[in-house]
Motif scaffolding. Structure first.
Motif, PDB file in Angstrom:
ATOM      1  N   ASP A 124       0.820  -1.218   0.000  1.00  0.00           N
ATOM      2  CA  ASP A 124       0.000   0.000   0.000  1.00  0.00           C
ATOM      3  C   ASP A 124       0.850   1.263   0.000  1.00  0.00           C
ATOM      4  N   GLY A 125       0.444   2.227  -0.848  1.00  0.00           N
ATOM      5  CA  GLY A 125       1.118   3.517  -0.873  1.00  0.00           C
ATOM      6  C   GLY A 125       2.365   3.566  -1.742  1.00  0.00           C
ATOM      7  N   TYR A 126       2.578   2.543  -2.555  1.00  0.00           N
ATOM      8  CA  TYR A 126       3.778   2.487  -3.392  1.00  0.00           C
ATOM      9  C   TYR A 126       3.426   2.143  -4.837  1.00  0.00           C
ATOM     10  N   TYR A 127       4.338   2.529  -5.739  1.00  0.00           N
ATOM     11  CA  TYR A 127       4.313   2.080  -7.128  1.00  0.00           C
ATOM     12  C   TYR A 127       5.471   1.110  -7.321  1.00  0.00           C
ATOM     13  N   ASP A 128       5.306   0.164  -8.237  1.00  0.00           N
ATOM     14  CA  ASP A 128       6.398  -0.702  -8.665  1.00  0.00           C
ATOM     15  C   ASP A 128       6.716  -0.392 -10.113  1.00  0.00           C
ATOM     16  N   ILE A 129       7.987  -0.255 -10.406  1.00  0.00           N
ATOM     17  CA  ILE A 129       8.473  -0.151 -11.774  1.00  0.00           C
ATOM     18  C   ILE A 129       9.287  -1.419 -11.993  1.00  0.00           C
ATOM     19  N   VAL A 130       8.848  -2.266 -12.926  1.00  0.00           N
ATOM     20  CA  VAL A 130       9.488  -3.556 -13.134  1.00  0.00           C
ATOM     21  C   VAL A 130      10.130  -3.576 -14.523  1.00  0.00           C
ATOM     22  N   VAL A 131      11.400  -3.961 -14.574  1.00  0.00           N
ATOM     23  CA  VAL A 131      12.124  -4.084 -15.844  1.00  0.00           C
ATOM     24  C   VAL A 131      12.507  -5.554 -15.996  1.00  0.00           C
ATOM     25  N   ASP A 132      11.852  -6.230 -16.949  1.00  0.00           N
ATOM     26  CA  ASP A 132      12.086  -7.651 -17.229  1.00  0.00           C
ATOM     27  C   ASP A 132      12.775  -7.812 -18.572  1.00  0.00           C
ATOM     28  N   ASP A 133      13.601  -8.862 -18.694  1.00  0.00           N
ATOM     29  CA  ASP A 133      14.192  -9.175 -20.000  1.00  0.00           C
ATOM     30  C   ASP A 133      14.256 -10.681 -20.191  1.00  0.00           C
ATOM     31  N   ASN A 134      14.526 -11.085 -21.431  1.00  0.00           N
ATOM     32  CA  ASN A 134      14.664 -12.510 -21.712  1.00  0.00           C
ATOM     33  C   ASN A 134      16.118 -12.883 -21.980  1.00  0.00           C
ATOM     34  N   GLY A 135      17.019 -12.164 -21.313  1.00  0.00           N
ATOM     35  CA  GLY A 135      18.439 -12.518 -21.360  1.00  0.00           C
ATOM     36  C   GLY A 135      18.702 -13.702 -20.443  1.00  0.00           C
ATOM     37  N   PRO A 136      19.963 -13.920 -20.089  1.00  0.00           N
ATOM     38  CA  PRO A 136      20.315 -15.086 -19.282  1.00  0.00           C
ATOM     39  C   PRO A 136      19.978 -14.946 -17.793  1.00  0.00           C
ATOM     40  N   GLY A 137      19.671 -13.741 -17.335  1.00  0.00           N
ATOM     41  CA  GLY A 137      19.427 -13.549 -15.908  1.00  0.00           C
ATOM     42  C   GLY A 137      20.745 -13.505 -15.144  1.00  0.00           C
ATOM     43  N   VAL A 138      20.654 -13.469 -13.832  1.00  0.00           N
ATOM     44  CA  VAL A 138      21.830 -13.383 -12.968  1.00  0.00           C
ATOM     45  C   VAL A 138      22.001 -14.734 -12.271  1.00  0.00           C
ATOM     46  N   THR A 139      23.222 -15.266 -12.296  1.00  0.00           N
ATOM     47  CA  THR A 139      23.456 -16.554 -11.647  1.00  0.00           C
ATOM     48  C   THR A 139      23.204 -16.427 -10.149  1.00  0.00           C
ATOM     49  N   GLU A 140      22.842 -17.543  -9.549  1.00  0.00           N
ATOM     50  CA  GLU A 140      22.525 -17.537  -8.122  1.00  0.00           C
ATOM     51  C   GLU A 140      23.709 -17.050  -7.290  1.00  0.00           C
ATOM     52  N   GLU A 141      24.920 -17.437  -7.675  1.00  0.00           N
ATOM     53  CA  GLU A 141      26.098 -17.035  -6.901  1.00  0.00           C
ATOM     54  C   GLU A 141      26.365 -15.526  -6.975  1.00  0.00           C
ATOM     55  N   ASN A 142      25.909 -14.874  -8.043  1.00  0.00           N
ATOM     56  CA  ASN A 142      26.130 -13.429  -8.186  1.00  0.00           C
ATOM     57  C   ASN A 142      25.009 -12.572  -7.602  1.00  0.00           C
ATOM     58  N   GLN A 143      23.856 -13.161  -7.315  1.00  0.00           N
ATOM     59  CA  GLN A 143      22.701 -12.373  -6.883  1.00  0.00           C
ATOM     60  C   GLN A 143      22.960 -11.575  -5.606  1.00  0.00           C
ATOM     61  N   SER A 144      23.672 -12.141  -4.658  1.00  0.00           N
ATOM     62  CA  SER A 144      23.906 -11.438  -3.392  1.00  0.00           C
ATOM     63  C   SER A 144      24.871 -10.265  -3.554  1.00  0.00           C
ATOM     64  N   ARG A 145      25.621 -10.227  -4.653  1.00  0.00           N
ATOM     65  CA  ARG A 145      26.611  -9.157  -4.866  1.00  0.00           C
ATOM     66  C   ARG A 145      26.151  -8.101  -5.854  1.00  0.00           C
ATOM     67  N   LEU A 146      24.950  -8.273  -6.409  1.00  0.00           N
ATOM     68  CA  LEU A 146      24.462  -7.390  -7.476  1.00  0.00           C
ATOM     69  C   LEU A 146      24.563  -5.901  -7.167  1.00  0.00           C
ATOM     70  N   PHE A 147      24.211  -5.510  -5.957  1.00  0.00           N
ATOM     71  CA  PHE A 147      24.151  -4.087  -5.609  1.00  0.00           C
ATOM     72  C   PHE A 147      25.403  -3.624  -4.854  1.00  0.00           C
ATOM     73  N   THR A 148      26.457  -4.423  -4.918  1.00  0.00           N
ATOM     74  CA  THR A 148      27.719  -4.109  -4.250  1.00  0.00           C
ATOM     75  C   THR A 148      28.577  -3.247  -5.161  1.00  0.00           C
ATOM     76  N   PRO A 149      29.160  -2.151  -4.624  1.00  0.00           N
ATOM     77  CA  PRO A 149      30.048  -1.328  -5.458  1.00  0.00           C
ATOM     78  C   PRO A 149      31.201  -2.162  -6.036  1.00  0.00           C
ATOM     79  N   ASN A 150      31.550  -1.855  -7.270  1.00  0.00           N
ATOM     80  CA  ASN A 150      32.645  -2.483  -8.011  1.00  0.00           C
ATOM     81  C   ASN A 150      32.373  -3.914  -8.439  1.00  0.00           C
ATOM     82  N   PHE A 151      31.146  -4.413  -8.293  1.00  0.00           N
ATOM     83  CA  PHE A 151      30.822  -5.745  -8.787  1.00  0.00           C
ATOM     84  C   PHE A 151      30.215  -5.629 -10.175  1.00  0.00           C
ATOM     85  N   THR A 152      30.764  -6.368 -11.123  1.00  0.00           N
ATOM     86  CA  THR A 152      30.206  -6.400 -12.467  1.00  0.00           C
ATOM     87  C   THR A 152      30.473  -7.754 -13.101  1.00  0.00           C
ATOM     88  N   THR A 153      29.598  -8.162 -13.991  1.00  0.00           N
ATOM     89  CA  THR A 153      29.818  -9.381 -14.774  1.00  0.00           C
ATOM     90  C   THR A 153      30.169  -9.004 -16.207  1.00  0.00           C
TER      91      THR A 153
END
Length: 175
Positions: A101-130
């Motif tokens: 309640d009280g929020y909007y969601d903006i969702v960006v979906d793609d049909n690329g490969p997605g993010v591997t499970e091992e990388n998901q926890s580091r996605l928002f970490t500075p200097n992490f890139t694939t």
């Protein structure tokens, strides 16, 4: 490039929030990317969706998420093409009322490969890139901007397209 990213990061605290029309802002950003031959970009929007946010920073978040989706699809297409497989890329952006309640969601979906499970926890970490290029600061800066707007950004596997799905949840503007 890294200096530019940090400069943007520093500006987060100097730009005042203004009334932002999410539908118009998203449509404007999608126009920038909707010129690829092998990638279809879809948009499901809604009118009267306003938030209070530093507009240039919010635009930066949307551009980063859409650019990441397009790049992921392009890389996936290239890998499949090397195997002789033709693949139409898809990116779908949706603006909707959140389940919270009280929020909007903006969702960006793609049909690329997605993010591997091992990388998901580091996605928002500075200097992490694939990626082979880039600073690894884009998603970290996005998270900081969204948190400054009292929102959240999350990753999950795209239910509809099978690739990545990023959701930005922002508080609705109160009168």
């Amino acid at each position: 490039e890294t200096a530019n990213e940090f400069s943007t990061f520093a500006k987060l605290y100097s730009e005042d929030p203004v009334k932002v029309d999410l539908d118009k802002t998203l449509r404007d950003q999608i126009l920038i990317f909707d010129n690829r031959e092998n990638i279809r970009i879809g948009y499901i929007g809604m009118g009267d969706a306003f938030v209070m946010a530093p507009r240039p920073q919010l635009i930066r978040v949307f551009v980063n998420l859409i650019a990441n989706a397009v790049q992921a699809v392009e890389i996936h297409q290239k890998e499949l093409a090397e195997q002789g497989i033709e693949f139409e890329g898809r990116v779908v952006i949706a603006l909707r009322n959140s389940t919270v309640d009280g929020y909007y969601d903006i969702v960006v979906d793609d049909n690329g490969p997605g993010v591997t499970e091992e990388n998901q926890s580091r996605l928002f970490t500075p200097n992490f890139t694939t990626k082979s290029g880039g600073t690894g600061l884009g998603l970290a800066i996005c998270r900081n901007i969204i948190e400054k707007c009292e929102g959240v950004i999350t990753y999950s596997k795209s239910f509809g397209l099978g690739g990545a799905s990023f959701t930005v949840r922002l508080p609705k503007m109160t009168e």
